[in-house]
Design a protein around this motif. Sequence first.
Motif, short mmCIF file in Angstrom:
data_model
loop_
_atom_site.label_atom_id
_atom_site.label_comp_id
_atom_site.label_asym_id
_atom_site.label_seq_id
_atom_site.Cartn_x
_atom_site.Cartn_y
_atom_site.Cartn_z
N TRP A 128 -1.66 44.36 -97.02
CA TRP A 128 -1.96 45.65 -94.87
C TRP A 128 -1.19 44.84 -94.36
O TRP A 128 -0.23 45.64 -93.66
N TYR A 129 -1.71 43.71 -93.92
CA TYR A 129 -0.51 42.79 -93.18
C TYR A 129 0.73 43.05 -92.99
O TYR A 129 1.79 43.10 -92.27
N ALA A 130 1.35 43.23 -94.44
CA ALA A 130 3.18 43.57 -94.92
C ALA A 130 3.09 44.34 -94.63
O ALA A 130 4.87 44.83 -94.31
N ALA A 131 2.51 45.28 -94.92
CA ALA A 131 2.74 47.18 -95.23
C ALA A 131 2.45 47.35 -93.66
O ALA A 131 3.84 48.36 -93.62
N ALA A 132 2.33 47.42 -92.84
CA ALA A 132 2.52 47.88 -90.70
C ALA A 132 3.28 47.28 -90.56
O ALA A 132 4.28 46.03 -90.92
N THR A 133 4.18 48.24 -89.77
CA THR A 133 4.89 48.19 -89.37
C THR A 133 5.39 48.73 -87.76
O THR A 133 4.53 49.32 -87.41
N GLY A 134 6.04 48.52 -87.28
CA GLY A 134 6.21 49.02 -85.92
C GLY A 134 8.17 48.90 -85.83
O GLY A 134 8.55 47.77 -86.06
N GLN A 135 8.55 49.58 -85.30
CA GLN A 135 10.48 49.53 -85.46
C GLN A 135 10.76 50.56 -84.12
O GLN A 135 9.92 51.27 -83.17
N GLN A 136 11.77 50.43 -84.09
CA GLN A 136 12.48 50.72 -81.89
C GLN A 136 13.70 50.82 -82.50
O GLN A 136 14.59 49.88 -82.81
N HIS A 137 14.47 51.95 -81.91
CA HIS A 137 15.27 52.15 -82.47
C HIS A 137 16.71 52.91 -80.95
O HIS A 137 14.92 53.86 -80.18
N LEU A 138 17.07 52.99 -80.25
CA LEU A 138 18.26 53.56 -79.00
C LEU A 138 19.47 53.89 -79.73
O LEU A 138 20.38 53.17 -80.29
N PHE A 139 19.83 55.27 -79.59
CA PHE A 139 20.42 56.02 -80.20
C PHE A 139 20.96 56.98 -78.98
O PHE A 139 20.40 57.15 -77.98
N HIS A 140 22.49 57.22 -79.09
CA HIS A 140 22.91 57.85 -77.68
C HIS A 140 22.93 58.85 -78.68
O HIS A 140 23.83 59.87 -79.41
#
Length: 204
Positions: A128-140
């Motif tokens: 579960w520690y490995a599966a949890a995720t957080g992502q951030q992307h910046l697109f125009h």
Amino acid sequence: MESEQQRTLTDARELRALSHPVRLALMEALGGGPLTATQAGELIGESPTTCSFHLRQLARYGFVEEAGGGRGRARPWRLTRRGWSAPARPEDPDWTRASQALDRVLLDRYLQRLRRFVDDAPSYPREWYAAATGQQHLFHLTAEELTEFVAAYRKLVDDVTARADQRRTDSAARPAGSRPVELLFFGYPVESPEVPDVDPSAAS
């Protein structure tokens, strides 16, 4: 039984009725099936009296209803609809203020839970520690492109919902090792530093 159809809110008073942490917690708790005020209070850490008051307020605006049976605080309550939406109405100042107030309460709840996971993450099983995720992307993007992206995300969520919906209210249908998982998605314009165009042929 609650309706599968999502409710579209149209009155600012409905938004204000939801803009309370206890009421949002009650709505989430009832997502697992009917509960009495006492049962709901045990789940969300509030007294039966507090839950009874807020359930009545939610019922006043049609978010919950009595499920039948029971007496007094032993009366079970249920959701009237699976979910709700509040489309933007920038031309309506009262609606916009109420929508902003609700969004702030919701955001506080989301971030509180996310921070709790960050604090507790090392105590979770390794998978579960490995599966949890957080992502951030910046697109125009254009507004139309963002709308298209949101539609694709909603289609993915609908597919997952259709596959796992029975697990929401039937614990026996949940696979061994499954947990409630919250997915957050936000798409919004930001003020970012403008990066000048670079001519690749001018690079040294």
